[in-house]
Design an enzyme around this catalytic site. Structure first.
Site, mmCIF file in Angstrom:
data_model
loop_
_atom_site.group_PDB
_atom_site.id
_atom_site.type_symbol
_atom_site.label_atom_id
_atom_site.label_comp_id
_atom_site.label_asym_id
_atom_site.label_seq_id
_atom_site.Cartn_x
_atom_site.Cartn_y
_atom_site.Cartn_z
ATOM 1 N N SER A 96 0.809 -1.212 0.000
ATOM 2 C CA SER A 96 0.000 0.000 0.000
ATOM 3 C C SER A 96 0.848 1.270 0.000
ATOM 4 O O SER A 96 1.596 1.524 -0.928
ATOM 5 C CB SER A 96 -0.956 -0.038 1.196
ATOM 6 O OG SER A 96 -1.906 0.984 1.126
ATOM 7 N N ASP A 231 -2.173 6.393 -3.579
ATOM 8 C CA ASP A 231 -1.080 5.705 -2.917
ATOM 9 C C ASP A 231 -0.604 4.562 -3.800
ATOM 10 O O ASP A 231 -1.071 4.387 -4.929
ATOM 11 C CB ASP A 231 -1.493 5.215 -1.528
ATOM 12 C CG ASP A 231 -2.556 4.127 -1.568
ATOM 13 O OD1 ASP A 231 -3.245 4.002 -2.595
ATOM 14 O OD2 ASP A 231 -2.694 3.395 -0.571
ATOM 15 N N ASP A 233 -0.962 1.349 -4.087
ATOM 16 C CA ASP A 233 -1.827 0.313 -4.674
ATOM 17 C C ASP A 233 -3.175 0.857 -5.128
ATOM 18 O O ASP A 233 -4.068 0.094 -5.498
ATOM 19 C CB ASP A 233 -2.020 -0.852 -3.704
ATOM 20 C CG ASP A 233 -2.798 -0.466 -2.459
ATOM 21 O OD1 ASP A 233 -2.769 0.724 -2.084
ATOM 22 O OD2 ASP A 233 -3.435 -1.343 -1.849
#
Length: 431
Positions: A96, A231, A233
Site C-alpha cells: 500500500s 497511494d 496500490d
C-alpha cells in the site's frame, strides 16, 4: 490480530516479516479454503512483487488451485475481478502506502471484501503444515493482464463527459501509473500526469497520497481545476482544490454525501469532529468504526450504508466497490465538479477542528499502550477537552509506532497536548 496478519493483511519489510517462504505458506494455507479451486492474483510495481506473487502462486498450485495472474493492477481492481471472475479469493501483493522496501499480501473473499480476522487466524494456523496433491491434480497457471480492462470499463460506466476540466494526477509511482491517465482522457479531461514510474524502486517515494503537496504545487502552477494523488496500490486518494488547498478523506466524503443525499455515513475514530458537526447540521448521522478500511466496510455492510471512509483517503461507495478505490472516487469527483459547475473549493464548505497527528517509533507498542502514566494523561486530557476536542492514542497496525491524535477548537491546545503525550510515549519507550 494474528502473528503475521495486521489491520490490513500481511505486511512488513521484505526479507523479514514478508519473504518468499511466508508467501508460499500463505498460498498453500489459503488453498485449503478454496472450494472452487480458483484464485486471482495481482501486484503493485514493487521489485519484490514478482518473487512474492510467484511464491504464493506456487503454494496455491501445489495443492491443486488454478491461478489467474493479472499482473500490475490496483487493489480495487483485484477486489472487482475476484467477483466478476467467480474466484474463491483474490490476492493483492502490495504494501500500500509503505516505502519500496516493504511488501505485503491482501486477501479478498469471493464477494470482493477483505477477509476477516477469523479466516486470517485459520490461515496462519496452517502455515507450518504445507500439503500437496499428486502431479496430475496440481493447479494450472494463466496470465491475463487484459482483465484489467473489465475493471476500468466498470468504473467508467457512469462517468459523464469531462471535457473542459484540467486535472493533475499523481500516481505515486504505483499501481495506477499505467492506466489512470487513459481513463480520464477517455472522458475528455485534460490530464497532467506526474510520478508515473513503474520501476518499483520509487513507489510512494516523496509523492502520491502521503505527499499531496506535490500535486498541489502543480495545480497552482498549471492553473488546473483540481488534483488527485493515489497511494502505491490505488485504494486511497487525497485531492486538492483549484487553489492547491488539500482535500482529505473527510472533505471528499462531505462532497459525496451531498451528491448521493446520504442520511448516514461511516467514518472512524480519526474522522474530524468539525466534519461530524457539519454533517449533523445537514441531518446526516456519522457512525464511527475502528481505524482500518475493512472495519469501515464491515459497519457499512451491517448498517446497509452507502458511503464510508477515512481521513487518509480510503473512500468506499458500496454501490460501486467493496473496498477503497482512488481512481473511481477521482472520476466521480471530476464528474461532480463538471455537473455542478462549481470549483471544488466551493463544494467543501465547512470548517474542521485543528488536528495534530504525531507518530512515534517504539520498541514495544503494546507495552506503551498499557502504561499507567500514558493512560492517566490521556484521561486527564479527555476531561479537559470535553466537547471541544478529542484525544486518540493507538498502536499502528502495520508499523512499530504509536499514533497520537489531538483535536481541539484551539490549534495551540491540540499541539501542546499532542507534544505532552509524545514525550510520555518516548519516556516509557526508553524506560
Amino acid at each position: 490480530m494474528g502473528i503475521y496478519f495486521g489491520t490490513d493483511g500481511l505486511r512488513g519489510l521484505y526479507g523479514e516479516e514478508v519473504s518468499p517462504s511466508i508467501a508460499f505458506k500463505c498460498g498453500n494455507s489459503l488453498s485449503r479454503f478454496c472450494k472452487g479451486k480458483k484464485v486471482i492474483i495481482g501486484k503493485d510495481p514493487r521489485v519484490t512483487g514478482d518473487i512474492l506473487s510467484l511464491s504464493l502462486t506456487n503454494g496455491l498450485m501445489q495443492n491443486g488451485v488454478d491461478v489467474i495472474d493479472v499482473g500490475l493492477v490496483s487493489t480495487p481492481a483485484i477486489a472487482y475481478l475476484t467477483r466478476s471472475q467467480g474466484c474463491d479469493y483474490g490476492v493483492m501483493i502490495s504494501a500500500s502506502h509503505n516505502p519500496p522496501e516493504y511488501n505485503g499480501i491482501k486477501i479478498f473473499d469471493r464477494d470482493g471484501y477483505k477477509i476477516g480476522e477469523e479466516l486470517e487466524n485459520a490461515i496462519e494456523r496452517k502455515f507450518m503444515f504445507p500439503i500437496s496433491v499428486p502431479y496430475h491434480k496440481v493447479g494450472r497457471y494463466s496470465y491475463k493482464p487484459q482483465l484489467l480492462h473489465d475493471y476500468l470499463d466498470n468504473i467508467s460506466a457512469n462517468i459523464g463527459d469531462l471535457s473542459g476540466l484540467k486535472v493533475v494526477v499523481d500516481c505515486g509511482n504505483g499501481s495506477c501509473s499505467n492506466f489512470a491517465k487513459k481513463v480520464f482522457q477517455k472522458h475528455g479531461a485534460k490530464v497532467i500526469y506526474i510520478n508515473s514510474k513503474t520501476d518499483g524502486l520509487s513507489i510512494n517515494a516523496d509523492c502520491g497520497a502521503l505527499y499531496p503537496g506535490c500535486v498541489a504545487e502543480i495545480v497552482r502552477q498549471k492553473s488546473a481545476d483540481f488534483g488527485i494523488s493515489f497511494d502505491g496500490d490505488g485504494d486511497r486518494i487525497i485531492a486538492c482544490d483549484e487553489n492547491g488547498h488539500l482535500i482529505d478523506g473527510d472533505d471528499i466524503l462531505f462532497v459525496l454525501s451531498q451528491y448521493y443525499k446520504c442520511r448516514s455515513i461511516v467514518g472512524t475514530s480519526m474522522t474530524n469532529k468539525g466534519f461530524e458537526n457539519a454533517l449533523n447540521k445537514k441531518n446526516i448521522t456519522l457512525l464511527r468504526a475502528d481505524v482500518g478500511d475493512k472495519y469501515v466496510i464491515s459497519l457499512m455492510k451491517n448498517k446497509n450504508i452507502l458511503l464510508g471512509g477515512e481521513p487518509s483517503g480510503h473512500i468506499i461507495i458500496k454501490s460501486y466497490s467493496t473496498t477503497g478505490d482512488g481512481l473511481l472516487v477521482g472520476l466521480i469527483l471530476a464528474d461532480i465538479i463538471k455537473k455542478s459547475d462549481k470549483p471544488l473549493s466551493k463544494l467543501v464548505n465547512y470548517k474542521k477542528f485543528p488536528q495534530i497527528n504525531i507518530n512515534v517509533k517504539v520498541i514495544d507498542k503494546y507495552r506503551i499502550l498499557n502504561s499507567d502514566k500514558l493512560s492517566s494523561e490521556i484521561l486527564s486530557l479527555q476531561k479537559l477537552f470535553g466537547l471541544n476536542g478529542r484525544v486518540l492514542v493507538r498502536a499502528s497496525g502495520t508499523e512499530n509506532k504509536i499514533r497520537i491524535m489531538c483535536e481541539h477548537k484551539s490549534k495551540s491546545t491540540a499541539l501542546k497536548s499532542a507534544q505532552i503525550l509524545e514525550e510520555i510515549v518516548k519516556e516509557v519507550n526508553e524506560g
